[in-house]
Design an enzyme around this catalytic site. Structure first.
Site, PDB file in Angstrom:
ATOM      1  N   TYR A 159       6.847   3.889   0.000  1.00  0.00           N
ATOM      2  CA  TYR A 159       5.741   2.995   0.421  1.00  0.00           C
ATOM      3  C   TYR A 159       6.008   2.459   1.823  1.00  0.00           C
ATOM      4  CZ  TYR A 159       3.120  -1.473   0.352  1.00  0.00           C
ATOM      5  OH  TYR A 159       2.319  -2.542   0.658  1.00  0.00           O
ATOM      6  N   LYS A 163       3.800   3.197   5.214  1.00  0.00           N
ATOM      7  CA  LYS A 163       3.125   2.095   5.913  1.00  0.00           C
ATOM      8  C   LYS A 163       3.619   1.966   7.347  1.00  0.00           C
ATOM      9  CE  LYS A 163       0.301   0.121   2.901  1.00  0.00           C
ATOM     10  NZ  LYS A 163      -1.067  -0.340   3.166  1.00  0.00           N
TER      11      LYS A 163
HETATM   12  N1  LIG Z   1       0.329  -7.250  -2.800  1.00  0.00           N
HETATM   13  C1  LIG Z   1       1.285  -7.338  -1.900  1.00  0.00           C
HETATM   14  O1  LIG Z   1       2.349  -7.997  -2.098  1.00  0.00           O
HETATM   15  C2  LIG Z   1       1.123  -6.673  -0.562  1.00  0.00           C
HETATM   16  C3  LIG Z   1       2.078  -6.953   0.440  1.00  0.00           C
HETATM   17  C4  LIG Z   1       1.946  -6.331   1.674  1.00  0.00           C
HETATM   18  C5  LIG Z   1       0.895  -5.476   1.917  1.00  0.00           C
HETATM   19  N2  LIG Z   1      -0.015  -5.234   0.927  1.00  0.00           N
HETATM   20  C6  LIG Z   1      -1.095  -4.294   1.223  1.00  0.00           C
HETATM   21  O2  LIG Z   1      -2.345  -4.894   0.944  1.00  0.00           O
HETATM   22  C7  LIG Z   1      -3.278  -3.904   0.507  1.00  0.00           C
HETATM   23  C8  LIG Z   1      -3.858  -4.301  -0.834  1.00  0.00           C
HETATM   24  O3  LIG Z   1      -2.796  -4.488  -1.753  1.00  0.00           O
HETATM   25  P1  LIG Z   1      -3.080  -4.961  -3.237  1.00  0.00           P
HETATM   26  O4  LIG Z   1      -1.924  -5.763  -3.659  1.00  0.00           O
HETATM   27  O5  LIG Z   1      -4.445  -5.551  -3.314  1.00  0.00           O
HETATM   28  O6  LIG Z   1      -3.032  -3.540  -3.989  1.00  0.00           O
HETATM   29  P2  LIG Z   1      -3.710  -3.077  -5.372  1.00  0.00           P
HETATM   30  O7  LIG Z   1      -2.911  -1.923  -5.849  1.00  0.00           O
HETATM   31  O8  LIG Z   1      -3.872  -4.206  -6.304  1.00  0.00           O
HETATM   32  O9  LIG Z   1      -5.145  -2.565  -4.918  1.00  0.00           O
HETATM   33  C9  LIG Z   1      -5.289  -1.342  -4.256  1.00  0.00           C
HETATM   34  C10 LIG Z   1      -6.686  -0.790  -4.463  1.00  0.00           C
HETATM   35  O10 LIG Z   1      -6.716   0.510  -3.849  1.00  0.00           O
HETATM   36  C11 LIG Z   1      -7.358   1.408  -4.749  1.00  0.00           C
HETATM   37  N3  LIG Z   1      -6.879   2.772  -4.548  1.00  0.00           N
HETATM   38  C12 LIG Z   1      -5.637   3.256  -4.807  1.00  0.00           C
HETATM   39  N4  LIG Z   1      -5.599   4.592  -4.638  1.00  0.00           N
HETATM   40  C13 LIG Z   1      -6.845   4.958  -4.244  1.00  0.00           C
HETATM   41  C14 LIG Z   1      -7.434   6.209  -3.930  1.00  0.00           C
HETATM   42  N5  LIG Z   1      -6.752   7.353  -4.016  1.00  0.00           N
HETATM   43  N6  LIG Z   1      -8.732   6.246  -3.556  1.00  0.00           N
HETATM   44  C15 LIG Z   1      -9.459   5.091  -3.479  1.00  0.00           C
HETATM   45  N7  LIG Z   1      -8.952   3.869  -3.786  1.00  0.00           N
HETATM   46  C16 LIG Z   1      -7.667   3.810  -4.171  1.00  0.00           C
HETATM   47  C17 LIG Z   1      -6.947   0.895  -6.135  1.00  0.00           C
HETATM   48  O11 LIG Z   1      -7.758   1.408  -7.153  1.00  0.00           O
HETATM   49  C18 LIG Z   1      -7.042  -0.605  -5.940  1.00  0.00           C
HETATM   50  O12 LIG Z   1      -8.347  -1.076  -6.187  1.00  0.00           O
HETATM   51  C19 LIG Z   1      -2.486  -2.605   0.455  1.00  0.00           C
HETATM   52  O13 LIG Z   1      -2.683  -1.883   1.648  1.00  0.00           O
HETATM   53  C20 LIG Z   1      -1.060  -3.053   0.360  1.00  0.00           C
HETATM   54  O14 LIG Z   1      -0.156  -2.099   0.850  1.00  0.00           O
HETATM   55  C21 LIG Z   1       0.067  -5.803  -0.296  1.00  0.00           C
END
Ligand SMILES: NC(=O)c1ccc[n+]([C@@H]2O[C@H](COP(=O)([O-])OP(=O)(O)OC[C@H]3O[C@@H](n4cnc5c(N)ncnc54)[C@H](O)[C@@H]3O)[C@@H](O)[C@H]2O)c1
Length: 267
Positions: A159, A163
């Protein structure tokens, strides 16, 4: 959280990937509340339908598109459809992601490739698909959701690598297409309490509590913390911001909060 919406967001078109749950869903909800025209690209039909119907009930202008971002033809077809349905795409948010918690030795090639397909290749393909329209209109804001993992080793090996490449793509787009008045920025979140953490919460229900001490502001993040930054970059309030890593992390990257008392001998 109550947002302060910039007036110029009204009627502006925004596409958000992965808007079916968690941070993406909060972005969709807030963008609709700001009276933007919102398109959601999401693989999970059930979550997409739930999000769309709830937002529509409160009067939001939001349309869902089912797409698997691992498939190039689906990306191109859906983005072409959104451009037709909406007339133009002014803001594009690469938010969807896949998280594999395995360490390097435990990572299979299959999961490594899936991680890169969703986190790196899909944003590349989406950017390729939306750029021509933005270039033709002479404006656009592309927002890539990165992570603090890209700045230091804190686990989630594939991951993190995927990223870090996304952070690099943002810089490329910003520098290459700045002359076309296209801004491209990476938002760099710290830990945000969302559904993607469920597997780790199952392993240790105190995971967010245990992480708190690393955050100078004393808490992990909420989806609204990231959404506020997205709406800012989508607005005209950030006209000279491009190529940045816009860190929204409660102070995590500023330093190791538990370390300085040890250094000072006062722990
Ligand atoms: N949650 C954290 O701690 C955190 C920290 C740093 C960065 N982020 C980033 O923030 C963003 C959102 O994170 P989150 O926690 O809401 O993640 P999450 O996994 O809860 O949500 C991700 C969404 O992307 C969709 N998705 C995944 N694969 C897909 C595909 N092949 N086609 C279409 N849609 C797809 C999923 O169905 C989901 O709705 C991400 O880019 C993540 O890397 C999150």
């Amino acid at each position: 959280m109550s947002y302060q919406f910039a007036e110029e967001l009204v009627g502006r078109t925004i596409v958000i990937t992965g808007g079916g749950r968690s941070i993406g869903r909060e972005m969709v909800t807030a963008a609709a509340a700001a009276k933007m025209k919102v398109a959601v690209m999401e693989v999970n039909q059930e979550n997409l339908d739930r999000t769309i119907s709830e937002i529509k009930k409160s009067g939001g202008d939001v349309t869902g598109y089912v797409v698997d971002l691992q498939v190039e033809s689906q990306i191109n077809e859906v983005i072409a459809k959104i451009e037709k349905d909406f007339g133009k795409i002014e803001v594009f948010v690469n938010n969807a992601a896949f998280h594999d918690a395995e360490d390097l030795l435990g990572s299979s090639l299959e999961m490594w490739n899936k991680t890169f397909a969703i986190n790196t290749t899909a944003p590349f393909l989406c950017i390729k698909a939306v750029l021509p329209g933005m270039i033709a209109r002479g404006s656009g804001s592309i927002i890539n959701i990165g992570t603090v993992n890209s700045k230091m080793m804190i686990g989630s090996d594939s991951y993190t690598a995927s990223k870090a490449a996304l952070h690099a793509i943002s810089r490329t787009v910003a520098v290459r297409y700045g002359k076309n008045n296209i801004r491209c920025n990476t938002i760099v979140p710290g830990t945000i309490a969302t559904e993607v953490w469920q597997e780790r919460i199952d392993r240790n229900p105190a995971v967010f509590e245990n992480l708190k001490s690393w955050y100078p502001l004393g808490r992990v993040g909420k989806p609204s913390d990231i959404t506020a930054a997205v709406l800012y970059l989508a607005s005209d309030q950030a006209p000279w911001m491009t190529g940045t890593e816009f860190v929204v992390d409660g102070g995590l990257l500023a330093g190791f909060a538990p370390m300085y008392p040890v250094v000072e001998g006062s722990d």
